[in-house]
Design a protein around this motif. Structure first.
Motif, PDB file in Angstrom:
ATOM      1  N   MET A   1       1.024  -1.245  -0.001  1.00  0.00           N
ATOM      2  CA  MET A   1       0.044   0.236  -0.173  1.00  0.00           C
ATOM      3  C   MET A   1       0.770   1.194   0.078  1.00  0.00           C
ATOM      4  O   MET A   1       0.509   2.207  -0.665  1.00  0.00           O
ATOM      5  N   ALA A   2       1.910   1.151   0.665  1.00  0.00           N
ATOM      6  CA  ALA A   2       2.774   2.287   0.798  1.00  0.00           C
ATOM      7  C   ALA A   2       3.399   2.575  -0.815  1.00  0.00           C
ATOM      8  O   ALA A   2       3.592   3.780  -1.019  1.00  0.00           O
ATOM      9  N   ASP A   3       3.894   1.526  -1.157  1.00  0.00           N
ATOM     10  CA  ASP A   3       4.302   1.638  -2.576  1.00  0.00           C
ATOM     11  C   ASP A   3       3.363   2.225  -3.614  1.00  0.00           C
ATOM     12  O   ASP A   3       3.717   3.185  -4.467  1.00  0.00           O
ATOM     13  N   LEU A   4       2.245   1.865  -3.579  1.00  0.00           N
ATOM     14  CA  LEU A   4       1.081   2.685  -4.138  1.00  0.00           C
ATOM     15  C   LEU A   4       0.926   4.084  -3.967  1.00  0.00           C
ATOM     16  O   LEU A   4       0.727   4.937  -4.886  1.00  0.00           O
ATOM     17  N   LYS A   5       1.152   4.396  -2.738  1.00  0.00           N
ATOM     18  CA  LYS A   5       0.801   5.794  -2.128  1.00  0.00           C
ATOM     19  C   LYS A   5       2.026   6.696  -2.745  1.00  0.00           C
ATOM     20  O   LYS A   5       1.975   7.656  -3.350  1.00  0.00           O
ATOM     21  N   PHE A   6       3.354   6.029  -2.725  1.00  0.00           N
ATOM     22  CA  PHE A   6       4.472   6.728  -3.206  1.00  0.00           C
ATOM     23  C   PHE A   6       4.364   6.849  -4.787  1.00  0.00           C
ATOM     24  O   PHE A   6       4.922   7.824  -5.314  1.00  0.00           O
TER      25      PHE A   6
ATOM     26  N   GLU B   1       0.680  19.953  -4.084  1.00  0.00           N
ATOM     27  CA  GLU B   1      -0.318  19.834  -2.918  1.00  0.00           C
ATOM     28  C   GLU B   1      -0.595  18.219  -2.721  1.00  0.00           C
ATOM     29  O   GLU B   1      -0.504  17.739  -1.505  1.00  0.00           O
ATOM     30  N   THR B   2      -1.260  17.596  -3.796  1.00  0.00           N
ATOM     31  CA  THR B   2      -1.380  16.291  -3.822  1.00  0.00           C
ATOM     32  C   THR B   2      -0.326  15.632  -3.333  1.00  0.00           C
ATOM     33  O   THR B   2      -0.383  14.449  -2.896  1.00  0.00           O
ATOM     34  N   THR B   3       1.019  15.877  -4.057  1.00  0.00           N
ATOM     35  CA  THR B   3       2.062  15.038  -3.931  1.00  0.00           C
ATOM     36  C   THR B   3       2.422  14.914  -2.252  1.00  0.00           C
ATOM     37  O   THR B   3       2.581  13.916  -1.862  1.00  0.00           O
ATOM     38  N   ILE B   4       2.210  16.042  -1.850  1.00  0.00           N
ATOM     39  CA  ILE B   4       2.569  16.306  -0.181  1.00  0.00           C
ATOM     40  C   ILE B   4       1.606  15.284   0.611  1.00  0.00           C
ATOM     41  O   ILE B   4       1.912  14.547   1.465  1.00  0.00           O
ATOM     42  N   LYS B   5       0.416  15.455  -0.030  1.00  0.00           N
ATOM     43  CA  LYS B   5      -0.604  14.451   0.566  1.00  0.00           C
ATOM     44  C   LYS B   5      -0.393  13.115   0.723  1.00  0.00           C
ATOM     45  O   LYS B   5      -0.570  12.155   1.714  1.00  0.00           O
ATOM     46  N   LYS B   6       0.016  12.479  -0.608  1.00  0.00           N
ATOM     47  CA  LYS B   6       0.295  11.271  -0.696  1.00  0.00           C
ATOM     48  C   LYS B   6       1.583  10.765  -0.092  1.00  0.00           C
ATOM     49  O   LYS B   6       1.334   9.576   0.466  1.00  0.00           O
ATOM     50  N   LEU B   7       2.439  11.669   0.144  1.00  0.00           N
ATOM     51  CA  LEU B   7       3.665  11.604   0.776  1.00  0.00           C
ATOM     52  C   LEU B   7       3.184  11.280   2.566  1.00  0.00           C
ATOM     53  O   LEU B   7       3.880  10.407   3.128  1.00  0.00           O
ATOM     54  N   ASP B   8       2.256  12.004   3.083  1.00  0.00           N
ATOM     55  CA  ASP B   8       1.906  11.910   4.263  1.00  0.00           C
ATOM     56  C   ASP B   8       1.206  10.621   4.562  1.00  0.00           C
ATOM     57  O   ASP B   8       1.740   9.665   5.538  1.00  0.00           O
ATOM     58  N   GLU B   9       0.471  10.126   3.688  1.00  0.00           N
ATOM     59  CA  GLU B   9       0.116   8.845   3.656  1.00  0.00           C
ATOM     60  C   GLU B   9       0.945   7.614   3.865  1.00  0.00           C
ATOM     61  O   GLU B   9       0.921   6.692   4.275  1.00  0.00           O
ATOM     62  N   PHE B  10       1.835   7.808   2.846  1.00  0.00           N
ATOM     63  CA  PHE B  10       3.206   6.960   2.544  1.00  0.00           C
ATOM     64  C   PHE B  10       3.986   6.901   3.663  1.00  0.00           C
ATOM     65  O   PHE B  10       4.254   5.742   4.477  1.00  0.00           O
ATOM     66  N   ASP B  11       4.370   7.904   4.400  1.00  0.00           N
ATOM     67  CA  ASP B  11       5.190   8.022   5.674  1.00  0.00           C
ATOM     68  C   ASP B  11       4.437   7.173   6.867  1.00  0.00           C
ATOM     69  O   ASP B  11       4.994   6.786   7.589  1.00  0.00           O
ATOM     70  N   LYS B  12       2.970   7.425   6.814  1.00  0.00           N
ATOM     71  CA  LYS B  12       2.170   7.025   7.911  1.00  0.00           C
ATOM     72  C   LYS B  12       2.002   5.207   7.918  1.00  0.00           C
ATOM     73  O   LYS B  12       2.141   4.789   9.093  1.00  0.00           O
ATOM     74  N   LEU B  13       1.908   4.966   6.453  1.00  0.00           N
ATOM     75  CA  LEU B  13       1.676   3.551   6.387  1.00  0.00           C
ATOM     76  C   LEU B  13       3.400   2.747   6.752  1.00  0.00           C
ATOM     77  O   LEU B  13       3.378   1.717   7.265  1.00  0.00           O
TER      78      LEU B  13
END
Length: 318
Positions: free
Chosen positions: A23-28, A41-53
């Motif tokens: 899932m993290a790979d998909l977010k990245f 802005e979307t890039t940063i949002k997806k990176l937040d999700e990646f780091d959280k996972l």
């Protein structure tokens, strides 16, 4: 039972880690896609999700976050919007963290890029109190500039009709029908009956101006009148140095010093004093030609719709 429980926990842990990693790979990947679309802005949002996972921050995630934040940072708006200050604070923190974490890995292009961003941020305030003071100063300067612009706008709004109405001679008027003027001032125009010439261009050193009808008034002070469909759009008069001084003094008294600009040709041999308003397409000018560095001849003129080519070979010096 204890053995079974341990095996089950290991299985669940392994399964969860594998699922989180995919899932993290998909977010990245989504972050990279958004970055390539310049949607930072979307890039940063997806990176937040990646780091959280992942539960931690990877260097590739931090790097992409730094570059995205730098794209969103607008120094010109730093003192307009507090969000820009917060953004540069976060960007500064992330850039410093990246440089510290990756220093032992050796120098590469990413490190150079983040280093350059971090150096650029040194020009902006770190402390919020300093930013507040700078913002107050910026707001005051903006208010003063707006006030000055408003005063200047009012000045030119009042000045423009006066400039447009001003003529060198009442017998020659921009925007008037030359045939009508000939009826009003027959004696003045009598020497020029039948002197219309059909040409493609008229070159008078200042502009190249196309015209179908040209009157050459060589017997008088007036040198050239340009008319399009019998409507006068430009005329040129010959001036003496004395008359040049007289008219400049008259302009300054009647219109004010800031209504008069001086221009010089690229080669420095031809200059102009121009009476103009930025909200009008009318230009009134005195042109002078230099020989050996000294003015030797003067022309006066008025032109309509000459904005495009009028200053083509000139630069403003005053």
């Amino acid at each position: 039972m204890k053995i079974i429980t341990t095996i089950l926990l290991i299985f669940i842990s392994t399964f969860t880690f594998a699922q989180g990693g995919a899932m993290a790979d998909l977010k990245f990947e989504e972050a990279e896609i958004a970055f390539n679309k310049q949607d930072y802005e979307t890039t940063i949002k997806k990176l937040d999700e990646f780091d959280k996972l992942l539960g931690s921050i990877k260097d590739k995630s931090l790097y992409l976050r730094i570059i995205s934040q730098d794209k969103l940072f607008e120094p010109s708006k730093l003192y307009e919007n507090e969000s820009q200050f917060n953004l540069q604070t976060s960007l500064r923190k992330n850039a410093s963290a990246y440089l510290k974490a990756m220093e032992s890995n050796g120098l590469d292009e990413r490190y150079r890029e983040v280093y350059a961003i971090n150096e650029k941020l040194a020009n902006y305030p770190i402390e919020k109190t300093v930013w507040i003071k700078e913002k107050q100063k910026s707001d005051l300067e903006k208010q003063e500039a707006e006030k000055k612009n408003k005063e200047l706008e009012d000045f030119y709004r009042e000045l423009t009709p006066k400039i447009e109405a001003w003529e060198w001679d009442e017998k020659i008027k921009i925007g008037k029908n030359i045939k009508s003027l000939k009826k009003l001032y027959p004696e003045f125009y009598k020497p020029f009956d039948g002197k219309y010439n059909s040409v493609d261009k008229l070159n008078i050193n200042i502009i190249n101006w196309g015209s179908k009808n040209i009157l050459n008034l060589r017997d008088l002070e007036v040198k050239v009148i340009v008319a399009e469909n019998d409507i006068i759009t430009h005329y040129v008069l010959e001036l003496s140095e004395t008359s040049k001084i007289k008219f400049l003094d008259k302009w300054e008294k009647e219109f004010g010093e800031k209504a008069i600009s001086e221009y010089l040709s690229d080669d420095g041999n031809v200059g102009m004093y121009v009476l103009q308003s930025p909200i009008s397409n009318i230009k009134i000018y005195i042109q002078y030609v230099k020989i050996n560095g000294y003015p030797t001849s003067y022309n006066g003129g008025k032109i309509k719709n000459g904005e495009k080519d009028f200053f083509k070979f000139y630069k403003k010096i005053k």
